[in-house]
Design a protein around this motif. Structure first.
Motif, short mmCIF file in Angstrom:
data_model
loop_
_atom_site.label_atom_id
_atom_site.label_comp_id
_atom_site.label_asym_id
_atom_site.label_seq_id
_atom_site.Cartn_x
_atom_site.Cartn_y
_atom_site.Cartn_z
N PRO A 112 -3.71 -16.23 15.76
CA PRO A 112 -3.31 -15.18 14.81
C PRO A 112 -1.82 -14.87 14.92
O PRO A 112 -1.23 -14.87 16.00
CB PRO A 112 -4.16 -13.97 15.24
N GLN A 113 -1.21 -14.60 13.77
CA GLN A 113 0.22 -14.29 13.73
C GLN A 113 0.46 -12.90 14.30
O GLN A 113 -0.30 -11.96 14.03
CB GLN A 113 0.72 -14.35 12.29
N ARG A 114 1.52 -12.74 15.06
CA ARG A 114 1.88 -11.46 15.65
C ARG A 114 3.12 -10.91 14.96
O ARG A 114 4.05 -11.66 14.64
CB ARG A 114 2.14 -11.62 17.15
N TYR A 115 3.12 -9.58 14.74
CA TYR A 115 4.20 -8.92 14.01
C TYR A 115 4.66 -7.68 14.79
O TYR A 115 3.91 -7.15 15.62
CB TYR A 115 3.74 -8.47 12.62
N THR A 116 5.86 -7.21 14.45
CA THR A 116 6.30 -5.89 14.90
C THR A 116 6.72 -5.08 13.68
O THR A 116 7.24 -5.63 12.70
CB THR A 116 7.48 -5.96 15.89
N ALA A 117 6.48 -3.77 13.75
CA ALA A 117 6.79 -2.89 12.62
C ALA A 117 7.26 -1.55 13.15
O ALA A 117 6.95 -1.16 14.29
CB ALA A 117 5.57 -2.71 11.72
N ARG A 118 8.00 -0.84 12.34
CA ARG A 118 8.48 0.50 12.68
C ARG A 118 7.62 1.54 11.96
O ARG A 118 7.32 1.40 10.76
CB ARG A 118 9.94 0.67 12.27
N VAL A 119 7.26 2.58 12.69
CA VAL A 119 6.52 3.69 12.10
C VAL A 119 7.41 4.42 11.10
O VAL A 119 8.54 4.82 11.42
CB VAL A 119 6.03 4.66 13.19
N SER A 120 6.91 4.59 9.89
CA SER A 120 7.61 5.38 8.88
C SER A 120 7.17 6.84 8.93
O SER A 120 7.99 7.75 8.83
CB SER A 120 7.35 4.81 7.48
N SER A 121 5.86 7.05 9.07
CA SER A 121 5.34 8.42 9.12
C SER A 121 3.92 8.42 9.66
O SER A 121 3.21 7.40 9.56
CB SER A 121 5.37 9.07 7.73
N VAL A 122 3.51 9.54 10.23
CA VAL A 122 2.12 9.81 10.60
C VAL A 122 1.78 11.15 9.98
O VAL A 122 2.30 12.18 10.40
CB VAL A 122 1.91 9.85 12.13
N THR A 123 0.92 11.12 8.96
CA THR A 123 0.67 12.31 8.15
C THR A 123 -0.79 12.74 8.26
O THR A 123 -1.68 11.94 7.94
CB THR A 123 1.00 12.03 6.68
N PRO A 124 -1.08 13.97 8.69
CA PRO A 124 -2.47 14.45 8.64
C PRO A 124 -2.93 14.52 7.18
O PRO A 124 -2.24 15.10 6.34
CB PRO A 124 -2.39 15.84 9.27
N VAL A 125 -4.07 13.93 6.89
CA VAL A 125 -4.59 13.93 5.52
C VAL A 125 -5.95 14.60 5.41
O VAL A 125 -6.44 14.84 4.31
CB VAL A 125 -4.66 12.50 4.94
N ALA A 126 -6.58 14.88 6.55
CA ALA A 126 -7.86 15.58 6.59
C ALA A 126 -8.09 15.99 8.04
O ALA A 126 -7.29 15.67 8.92
CB ALA A 126 -9.01 14.69 6.09
N GLU A 127 -9.17 16.72 8.28
CA GLU A 127 -9.47 17.12 9.64
C GLU A 127 -9.70 15.89 10.51
O GLU A 127 -10.60 15.08 10.25
CB GLU A 127 -10.71 18.01 9.65
N ASN A 128 -8.84 15.71 11.51
CA ASN A 128 -8.92 14.60 12.46
C ASN A 128 -8.72 13.23 11.80
O ASN A 128 -9.21 12.22 12.32
CB ASN A 128 -10.25 14.61 13.21
N VAL A 129 -7.99 13.18 10.69
CA VAL A 129 -7.66 11.91 10.04
C VAL A 129 -6.17 11.91 9.72
O VAL A 129 -5.64 12.89 9.18
CB VAL A 129 -8.47 11.69 8.75
N VAL A 130 -5.49 10.81 10.06
CA VAL A 130 -4.08 10.67 9.71
C VAL A 130 -3.87 9.40 8.90
O VAL A 130 -4.68 8.46 8.98
CB VAL A 130 -3.18 10.63 10.97
N ARG A 131 -2.80 9.39 8.13
CA ARG A 131 -2.35 8.18 7.46
C ARG A 131 -1.11 7.67 8.21
O ARG A 131 -0.10 8.36 8.28
CB ARG A 131 -2.02 8.44 6.00
N LEU A 132 -1.24 6.49 8.79
CA LEU A 132 -0.13 5.84 9.49
C LEU A 132 0.54 4.88 8.54
O LEU A 132 -0.10 3.97 8.01
CB LEU A 132 -0.65 5.10 10.72
#
Length: 340
Positions: free
Chosen positions: A106-126
């Motif tokens: 499998p191909q390996r990648y690196t990425a930078r976090v743009s945002s971590v946003t709470p979207v519901a109780e105990n759920v985030v959008r990364l």
């Protein structure tokens, strides 16, 4: 990629997927070998069926297939021989072999976090963006990545909640935060925009096949994530088939991405969704119970494809419901989410 070339997704039985370029005069087998994928083979003449696979989407032509290699029924179902297959469009092809026997890493990648946003109780959008200089990232709607936990605590599998857009190199995931969990603790306590995350991709046998008839989508909790990827891809492709989504959670505070779903009702020509809450409080005026309590067989009277993603109990209950009800002929694809 020139106009005469096509891109093919090669999907293995263990869910590992590789994307290759197929030149105009190449067979699928030759293109795979040229790019380091050693698909099983023997005769190369369309007789032995060792390189047998199944086309999940796209158009292709077969040069020769012996009648003992593939039956008429198998040909009608999209089965093909890689040694005799020439692509007429981009496509996706499934092979019943593990990637390990075909020299795939499998191909390996690196990425930078743009945002971590709470979207519901105990759920985030990364949301993340690939670092410059990374290989092009391709995945099928519904597939997942294995994101490494900072600090060397292993990795976790998360489905993309966004369509694949290689030219933008941006992606999103819906992630449920557990009370105790290495990735949950990182996202809750330490994750900051600009952090670097490593991941391997793509994986998964749960992905959107070619759409030729109405779709029934059923999501439980963050099982909505891969279905959002599918819906976004369908909107980009201009899909005109009817699409119905049933989205179930335990408590209404767990509902998320409703604005995005509302936007998709405008972007797709025939899409609507229903929210179902199994343990609502008195303020909830929508549908109550489990999804199988509110599904209506009368609305499923023409052949359709169903995609189910969520907790194992929900997936099993929905499959049982579809088998027991007087609904039209259908195909079911599913993925069971397990918290980790």
């Amino acid at each position: 990629m020139t106009q005469s070339n096509h891109r093919a997704a090669i999907i293995f039985a263990d869910g590992v997927t590789q994307f290759i370029q197929v030149e105009q005069q190449e067979t699928l087998l030759d293109a795979a070998f040229r790019q380091g994928i050693t698909l099983p083979l023997d005769c190369r003449e369309g007789v032995c069926a060792t390189c047998r696979g199944r086309c999940e989407s796209g158009r292709f032509a077969l040069e020769y297939v012996d009648e003992d290699a593939l039956s008429a029924d198998e040909l009608a179902q999209g089965y093909m021989l890689a040694c005799q297959t020439r692509l007429l469009s981009d496509g996706a092809f499934y092979f019943d072999s593990d990637s390990s026997v075909c020299s795939i890493v499998p191909q390996r990648y690196t990425a930078r976090v743009s945002s971590v946003t709470p979207v519901a109780e105990n759920v985030v959008r990364l949301e993340m963006a690939l670092d410059p200089g990374q290989p092009a990232l391709h995945y099928l709607p519904g597939q997942y990545a294995r994101i490494e936990i900072p600090g060397g605590s292993g990795s976790r599998a998360y489905s993309w909640a966004s369509a694949c857009t290689p030219q933008e190199n941006r992606m999103a995931f819906l992630i449920r935060l557990l009370e105790q969990g290495s990735m949950s603790d990182y996202l809750r306590q330490r994750c900051q925009p600009g952090d670097t995350l490593s991941f391997s991709a793509p994986f998964g046998a749960f992905y959107l096949r070619e759409v030729t008839r109405p779709l029934l989508l059923i999501a439980g909790g963050t099982g909505l994530s891969p279905l959002l990827s599918m819906l976004e891809s369908l909107a980009q492709s201009g899909c005109t088939q009817p699409i119905r989504l049933w989205y179930g959670v335990r408590f209404q505070q767990e509902l998320c991405e409703l604005e995005r779903l509302d936007a998709l009702t405008q972007q797709l020509s025939d899409f609507s969704y229903q929210r179902v809450v199994s343990r609502p409080d008195d303020s909830w005026h929508g549908k109550r119970g489990r999804i199988t309590d509110v599904l209506e067989a009368s609305q499923l009277q023409q052949p359709f494809d169903a995609y189910l993603c969520g907790p194992p109990a929900m997936v099993v209950a929905t499959c049982d419901w579809l088998e027991s009800q007087p609904v039209a002929e259908h195909r079911v694809c599913f993925e069971r989410f397990v918290s980790s």
